[in-house]
Every structure is written in structure tokens, then in C-alpha cells.
Write an enzyme that holds these catalytic residues in place. Structure first.
Site, PDB file in Angstrom:
ATOM      1  N   ASP A   1       0.841   2.229   3.920  1.00  0.00           N
ATOM      2  CA  ASP A   1      -0.050   3.334   3.529  1.00  0.00           C
ATOM      3  C   ASP A   1       0.745   4.645   3.462  1.00  0.00           C
ATOM      4  OD1 ASP A   1      -2.176   4.889   2.781  1.00  0.00           O
ATOM      5  OD2 ASP A   1      -3.341   4.609   4.616  1.00  0.00           O
TER       6      ASP A   1
ATOM      7  N   HIS B   1       0.842  -1.202   0.000  1.00  0.00           N
ATOM      8  CA  HIS B   1       0.000   0.000   0.000  1.00  0.00           C
ATOM      9  C   HIS B   1       0.879   1.256   0.000  1.00  0.00           C
ATOM     10  CE1 HIS B   1      -4.077   1.646   1.563  1.00  0.00           C
ATOM     11  NE2 HIS B   1      -3.377   2.650   1.066  1.00  0.00           N
TER      12      HIS B   1
HETATM   13  O1  DOR Z   1      -4.734   8.730   5.307  1.00  0.00           O
HETATM   14  C1  DOR Z   1      -4.963   8.340   4.174  1.00  0.00           C
HETATM   15  N1  DOR Z   1      -4.392   8.921   3.092  1.00  0.00           N
HETATM   16  N2  DOR Z   1      -5.826   7.325   3.997  1.00  0.00           N
HETATM   17  C2  DOR Z   1      -6.233   6.950   2.761  1.00  0.00           C
HETATM   18  O2  DOR Z   1      -7.019   6.021   2.660  1.00  0.00           O
HETATM   19  C3  DOR Z   1      -5.789   7.682   1.563  1.00  0.00           C
HETATM   20  C4  DOR Z   1      -4.490   8.327   1.814  1.00  0.00           C
HETATM   21  C5  DOR Z   1      -4.077   9.308   0.731  1.00  0.00           C
HETATM   22  O3  DOR Z   1      -4.224   8.992  -0.442  1.00  0.00           O
HETATM   23  O4  DOR Z   1      -3.541  10.361   1.070  1.00  0.00           O
END
Ligand code: DOR
Length: 459
Positions: free
Chosen positions: A340, A72
Site C-alpha cells: 500500500d 498494492h
Molecule cells: O492510507 C491510505 N492511502 N489508504 C488508502 O486506502 C488509500 C491510500 C492513498 O491513496 O493515499
């Protein structure tokens, strides 16, 4: 970057080197032994001696493990704000990652085969392999599925509307049914917008104290329960990304016991940071022993409270939930750690909390945060490395091996050396992490992808 650090590319000549007397952890074979790691012309070797010109590294204080794989990563390609393919893959190599999966919530979304091919065409010139997650619905609008067969043929390793969940149960049902014969996962960002609404942080005493709108755990659980029911009905594979609540993880545990095709990952920040960070607390979840888990924060740190870099989606969990996530990672309910990595430029994060774009960069700090967790005694080093390398790699059909004859794809790190993420040390195009400036343990010394040195910081 440290003065001596260098980056390479996947198109560089293959390396020859020896790391002598290094602790080699191979989660595939379940081995943890000390020995010499020999790479000759990019391949791991047991019998051969390295050529005279080979790089020689004293491995006595080092650990070698399979190359890390991130399921991710927001590379922001196309559209690029806050990151670019070059900086994002250098950040990956700096963090020990040899593979990153680019997320599709780009501008425009990665919802067409041509766009996916465009992204993947650059791979060879970069410091890490780039794999692509395609959008699950056209424009991520949740109305119509994308062309799964064409996108899979173009290289998609999974499908997701990350940033939001697929909007309707009927669309999820269709997506899982289409994906079942392709053997690819629907990667769900489990968040019900009707419950999460305009929330800014995790609901609870801290949100109340700060006067910020709260995100209830049911926002995650309702989507997880919905999708588990649909996966079990269709035989499709659902993978929940960045789970953040004890209740959702308990639902996954039950579903796995019943044989449903469900897997999941957790981010380093949901394991280590808590909602108290929004109030200025800077203790990792396991360090805050003795704190009444869900009581209000004792004090607000006026210097650190409302720091926009603590805004993330899903929001930072309560301490009880962070500890439940750690337990679930240790017992295998949570399959993998995924960063992420969500870069944003300063004008979107150095603003008041309510206006900050959600996201934390994580590629360069994931291993360090994991090592701090190992140091706390709540996770073994072997399990940490498995959850960062072998398991996520298997999720996208990549094999990690430390066997002689295979191309070297690995990370070598010093688990006790310290460093600080700063402007000078980070390779990412963005700085949005509340760990900025904090001393962290665990320094990557060498990353090798497909037999090439993609990052080296050698004394
Ligand atoms: O904190 C986040 N940022 N959660 C997400 O699901 C998307 C991501 C982003 O693309 O900045």
C-alpha cells in the site's frame, strides 16, 4: 541513493553475472541452499560458466530470492501527486520488487480501457513491470460497474475501488458474478464509511488519550463478512487488501475453511507499527513485550506524537491486532504482504494530524520491516519471501521461478547490513513514512527483472 547505486530498465540488454556461494531461497520448490547463481544473457543457468565479461559478486553474506511482487502500489498515474511512473518503479527496484500493481484511485480514476492502456504503454522504459488494477465502479463512485471485460482485455489483473469499499452489497454481488468467469479478483478495501466516518486513528485507549476520533474494528469486519457471504453465493473471488484487525482475519480463516474463494494481504506497517506510534512510541509491535496490550500509553513523546506520517487508512492497529496479523501471515490465513505504497507530497503530510492525507510509502522499506519481523522469531525467512514474491505474483497470474533456463527475475540482498531511509537514499518521489531516518536491517544489492539489472548497489 548510495553513491554506487544504479538503476536499469526492462528495455536494457540482458545481463550476465555470477553471484558465488549465495544462499538461494526458492519458495516454489521449498528449497534453501547455498550455491552459485549464474545468469547468462538474462537466463538462469546451471551448467554454463558465465562469460569472462560477466559481473562477479561475492555472495557469501547475501540471500537470493524470487523478484518481489507488490499487489498494492499507488503510482499516482494519471494525475501524479507525490509520485511518477519513473520514481515509483525505481523505488520498487530499490526495494527488490520486479512487479508493481498500480492502484486505480487516480485522478481521473483508472476506469476506462484507454486509460489503462495508456498507463501500461510506458512499462518497457521503467525499472519494474507495471500491472494495472482497474476501478471496480465508474469514477469509483459506487453507482455503476466499469466494463470488466474491456478492462480485462486491456490488461487489468484485478478490480478495486481502493480508498473505499464498493458502496453497496448489490453492486459487490454483481461485481463478483461478472468477475467469476474472468477468473479475476475483486480487491476490497474493507471499510464501512458509516462506521469509520471522520475517524482519524484506531479507536481505543490511545485515541482517547490523544483526543482523536476512533475507527472501530467493526468498520472492517462488517464489509469482510458481507463480501464473504456474497463470494460464497456467487462463486466470485474476493481479495481483501490491507487487513488490519484480528476479527477480520478470523472471518477470513473461517471462510477459507468452508471453501469460499477468498484471499487477503497485509501491509508491513500493519504488521510492525501500532496505534502507539501516533503517540510517539517507536517500538515495533513485537518489541513492546510487557506493555499491557490495550492499556493507555505510559507517556506521550512530545517530539513525535501526532506525526502526520502515522496517519493511514486503515489506521495503525492495536498491538494485539498486529500480533494476530503476524500469526495469520505465518499460518497462511493471510496470503501475501502488499505495501500500500501511498506517496503524498509534504504539503499534505507535514501538517497537523487531523489534516494529514492518509498513507505511508512502503516499497523501499517492506523487505527491511519483514526482516526485522523474521529477526524477532515470529516468522520464517522462507515464509516472508514467499508472501512478498510467489504468492502475490500467483494472485495476478505471474509465475516466479528460480529454475535453469528461465529469465532471471530475482532480488539479491544482504540480510544483516543496515541502512536508513533518508532524502539521500529513497528513490520514491515522497518521504511520508514514520520510518524516515530509522536504522533498518536488510540492504538490496541487486534486482533483476526479466533478465535485466533494474537496481544494483555493489561494493
Ligand atoms: O492510507 C491510505 N492511502 N489508504 C488508502 O486506502 C488509500 C491510500 C492513498 O491513496 O493515499
Amino acid at each position: 541513493m548510495p553513491a554506487a547505486a544504479t538503476f536499469g530498465r526492462l528495455s536494457d540488454p540482458r545481463a550476465s553475472l555470477i553471484v558465488s556461494d549465495v544462499r538461494i531461497i526458492d519458495p516454489v520448490r521449498g528449497t534453501d541452499r547455498r550455491g552459485d547463481l549464474v545468469v547468462v544473457d538474462g537466463r538462469l543457468s546451471r551448467e554454463e560458466r558465465p562469460p569472462d565479461a560477466a559481473l562477479r559478486i561475492d555472495g557469501r553474506s547475501l540471500v537470493a530470492a524470487p523478484g518481489l511482487c507488490d499487489l498494492h502500489t499507488h503510482l499516482r498515474e494519471p494525475g501524479g501527486r507525490g509520485e511518477a511512473l519513473g520514481s515509483g518503479t525505481r523505488a520498487a527496484a530499490h526495494g527488490g520488487f520486479t512487479t508493481v500493481c498500480a492502484m486505480p484511485n487516480t485522478d481521473p480514476a483508472l476506469d476506462e480501457a484507454l486509460r489503462l492502456r495508456g498507463l501500461l504503454a510506458h512499462s518497457g522504459d521503467l525499472a519494474a513491470r507495471v500491472r494495472a488494477i482497474a476501478a471496480a465502479s465508474v469514477g469509483r463512485r459506487g453507482e455503476r460497474l466499469t466494463d470488466y471485460r474491456a478492462l480485462a482485455a486491456a490488461g487489468a489483473v484485478g478490480f478495486s475501488d481502493d480508498g473505499s469499499a464498493l458502496a453497496s452489497a448489490s453492486l459487490v454481488r454483481a461485481a463478483l458474478a461478472y468477475l467469476a468467469p474472468l477468473g479475476l479478483p475483486l480487491i476490497e478495501h474493507a471499510e464501512d464509511p458509516s462506521l469509520a466516518g471522520a475517524s482519524q486513528m484506531r479507536a481505543g485507549p490511545v485515541a482517547t488519550r490523544l483526543g482523536l476520533a476512533g475507527w472501530p474494528p467493526s468498520a472492517e469486519l462488517t464489509i469482510v463478512e458481507r463480501d464473504i457471504a456474497l463470494a460464497s453465493e456467487t462463486g466470485g473471488w474476493v481479495h481483501f487488501t490491507h487487513l488490519s484487525t484480528a476479527s477480520a482475519v478470523a472471518a477470513v480463516r473461517r471462510a477459507k475453511q468452508l471453501g469460499t474463494r477468498v484471499t487477503c494481504d497485509v501491509t508491513p506497517h500493519h504488521l510492525a507499527l501500532t496505534d502507539r506510534w501516533v503517540a510517539g512510541d517507536r517500538r515495533f509491535a513485537w518489541e513492546a513485550e510487557g506493555v499491557t496490550a490495550d492499556g493507555p500509553p505510559e507517556s506521550l513523546d512530545p517530539q513525535l506524537a501526532y506525526d502526520g506520517s502515522c496517519r493511514v487508512n486503515p489506521p495503525l492497529p492495536s498491538r494485539d491486532d498486529a500480533l494476530a496479523l503476524i500469526e495469520a501471515l505465518a499460518d497462511g490465513t493471510i496470503d501475501a504482504i502488499a505495501t500500500d505504497h501511498a506517496p503524498h507530497p509534504p504539503e499534505r503530510t507535514l501538517v497537523e494530524f487531523e489534516a494529514a492525507a492518509p498513507g505511508i510509502i512502503g516499497l523501499e522499506t517492506a523487505l527491511s520491516v519483514g526482516l526485522a519481523l523474521v529477526e524477532s522469531g515470529r516468522l520464517s525467512l522462507g515464509r516472508l519471501l514467499e508472501a512478498l514474491s510467489v504468492t502475490p505474483a500467483a494472485t495476478i497470474g505471474e509465475h516466479r521461478s528460480m529454475q535453469p533456463g528461465d529469465l532471471a527475475d530475482l532480488v539479491v540482498f544482504d540480510p544483516t547490513a543496515h541502512w536508513r531511509p533518508t532524502d539521500a537514499t529513497l528513490a520514491s518521489g515522497s518521504r511520508n513514512t514514520p520510518l524516515l531516518g530509522r536504522e533498518l536491517r536488510g540492504l538490496v544489492r541487486l534486482t533483476l527483472a526479466e533478465g535485466r539489472i533494474t537496481y544494483a548497489d555493489l561494493p
